[in-house]
Design an enzyme around this catalytic site. Sequence first.
Site, short mmCIF file in Angstrom:
data_model
loop_
_atom_site.label_atom_id
_atom_site.label_comp_id
_atom_site.label_asym_id
_atom_site.label_seq_id
_atom_site.Cartn_x
_atom_site.Cartn_y
_atom_site.Cartn_z
N ASN A 176 34.96 35.99 39.92
CA ASN A 176 35.07 34.61 40.43
C ASN A 176 34.83 34.63 41.94
OD1 ASN A 176 35.84 32.08 41.28
ND2 ASN A 176 37.77 32.03 40.13
N CYS A 198 37.38 26.35 44.56
CA CYS A 198 36.28 26.74 43.66
C CYS A 198 35.30 25.58 43.41
CB CYS A 198 36.82 27.26 42.34
SG CYS A 198 37.80 28.74 42.53
N HIS A 243 31.20 26.86 36.72
CA HIS A 243 31.92 27.75 37.64
C HIS A 243 32.28 29.02 36.87
CE1 HIS A 243 34.63 29.42 40.45
NE2 HIS A 243 35.74 29.07 39.82
O1 UT7 Z 1 38.55 29.11 39.60
C1 UT7 Z 1 39.70 28.66 38.98
C2 UT7 Z 1 40.70 29.70 39.24
N1 UT7 Z 1 41.16 30.52 38.25
C3 UT7 Z 1 40.99 30.52 36.93
O2 UT7 Z 1 40.27 29.77 36.35
C4 UT7 Z 1 41.79 31.48 36.16
C5 UT7 Z 1 42.48 30.82 35.02
N2 UT7 Z 1 43.30 31.74 34.26
C6 UT7 Z 1 42.82 32.80 33.59
O3 UT7 Z 1 41.62 33.08 33.65
C7 UT7 Z 1 43.75 33.60 32.74
O4 UT7 Z 1 44.96 32.92 32.59
C8 UT7 Z 1 44.02 35.03 33.31
C9 UT7 Z 1 42.79 35.88 33.21
C10 UT7 Z 1 44.48 34.93 34.75
C11 UT7 Z 1 45.13 35.70 32.51
O5 UT7 Z 1 44.78 35.73 31.13
P1 UT7 Z 1 45.85 35.29 30.01
O6 UT7 Z 1 45.22 35.57 28.71
O7 UT7 Z 1 46.24 33.89 30.36
O8 UT7 Z 1 46.99 36.33 30.26
P2 UT7 Z 1 48.52 36.06 30.64
O9 UT7 Z 1 48.63 35.55 32.03
O10 UT7 Z 1 49.12 35.27 29.54
O11 UT7 Z 1 49.10 37.53 30.62
C12 UT7 Z 1 49.16 38.32 29.42
C13 UT7 Z 1 49.78 39.66 29.75
C14 UT7 Z 1 51.04 39.58 30.58
O12 UT7 Z 1 51.94 40.57 30.13
P3 UT7 Z 1 53.18 40.15 29.18
O13 UT7 Z 1 54.00 39.18 29.98
O14 UT7 Z 1 52.56 39.54 27.96
O15 UT7 Z 1 53.85 41.48 28.94
C15 UT7 Z 1 50.58 39.94 31.97
O16 UT7 Z 1 51.60 40.54 32.76
O17 UT7 Z 1 48.85 40.44 30.52
C16 UT7 Z 1 49.50 40.95 31.68
N3 UT7 Z 1 48.53 41.07 32.75
C17 UT7 Z 1 47.75 42.15 32.92
N4 UT7 Z 1 47.66 43.31 32.24
C18 UT7 Z 1 46.74 44.21 32.66
C19 UT7 Z 1 48.20 40.15 33.70
N5 UT7 Z 1 47.24 40.64 34.49
C20 UT7 Z 1 46.93 41.87 34.02
C21 UT7 Z 1 46.00 42.85 34.41
N6 UT7 Z 1 45.93 44.00 33.69
N7 UT7 Z 1 45.16 42.68 35.44
#
Ligand code: UT7
Length: 325
Positions: free
Chosen positions: A282, A115, A252
């Site tokens: 992204n 990225c 970004h």
């Molecule tokens: O370019 C650099 C590359 N990437 C990034 O910068 C991404 C960096 N990370 C993020 O943007 C965030 O961490 C995410 C958007 C990927 C995830 O958001 P979060 O608030 O950190 O969520 P989480 O990973 O803590 O997940 C919360 C819950 C989980 O369920 P449980 O374990 O709490 O029951 C996940 O399984 O949300 C669930 N979950 C989803 N639910 C519905 C994860 N993905 C999804 C989804 N739809 N697509």
Amino acid sequence: MSRIQSQVRGTGGYLPERILTNDELSKFVDTSDEWIVQRTGITQRHIAAQGELTSDLALKASQNALENAGLTPEDIDLIVVATTTPDRTFPATAAILQNKLGMRHGVAFDIQAVCSGFVFGVATADSYIRSGMARRALVVGAETASRILDWSDRTTCVLFGDGAGAMILEATEVADDAPEKGVLACSLRTDGGHWDKLYVDGGVSSTRSIGHLRMEGREVFKHAVGMISDVVEDVLEKSGKTTGDLDWFVPHQANRRIIDGAGRKLGVPEAKVIVTVDRHANTSAASVPLALAEASADGRIKSGQLVMIEAMGGGFTWGACLLRW
Ligand code: UT7
């Protein structure tokens, strides 16, 4: 005495025609528009058509940038393509782009910093220009991220999109005391200790396959704001500026919450932040040049303004550059 500056001559962008909405995604993966919007700010992403390659997106963005600059491929002597999704393992997508542009002269190579690739590309092109190794550089960020996504993995497939953006930097020789213009300072960082938090689980040497993107989202999120602020503050210090001097902050576009967090930590007002993640998702190395092209075309970024670009991604890599437009 005189010095060489790398000035911005033009920008361009291209997004594939097909738009994939959150609602459409939620029909084949266990997610919802509500979750995606709330956690990321993304409402839709563009997806390349079958047979439409990274170099095709790069070509359209480059043609757009050349037109914007009033230049032709003849005028370019350096092509840097930042991509994580090259057409082929080799040759470089930059070489394929060069051929598609009808060029036989100059030098073309790819940069792989995921990225952060476009920011690394701007810093590289600026160094080539200032050292006299190039006169006019076409720096492109182009991705078909859709080709490395695991479309059954809801934790990653909802986050990315395809697209390309391009910028042309030109050498201008000015007197030592001439007003600053173009690339003023850059700061680049890598910490390979974090490689397994955001990676592709395949590759030429390891599996002889392409693999799929894997990410520990929460871990990446945890590091993002701190790393972004680190390089932005370094660039401000190097160039003798403060956050208050910035006209635009072009981050970004990975997640609206990361963009807002970085803006808050650095003290950049929301009105000065360019945001496209809601419509593009992204697009990895393409996200910053796409945002620059959009904000320049619609008249928000104007000549003479101070623009900070930054990115953070797999590696981890992170970097920022300050530009006087
Ligand atoms: O370019 C650099 C590359 N990437 C990034 O910068 C991404 C960096 N990370 C993020 O943007 C965030 O961490 C995410 C958007 C990927 C995830 O958001 P979060 O608030 O950190 O969520 P989480 O990973 O803590 O997940 C919360 C819950 C989980 O369920 P449980 O374990 O709490 O029951 C996940 O399984 O949300 C669930 N979950 C989803 N639910 C519905 C994860 N993905 C999804 C989804 N739809 N697509």
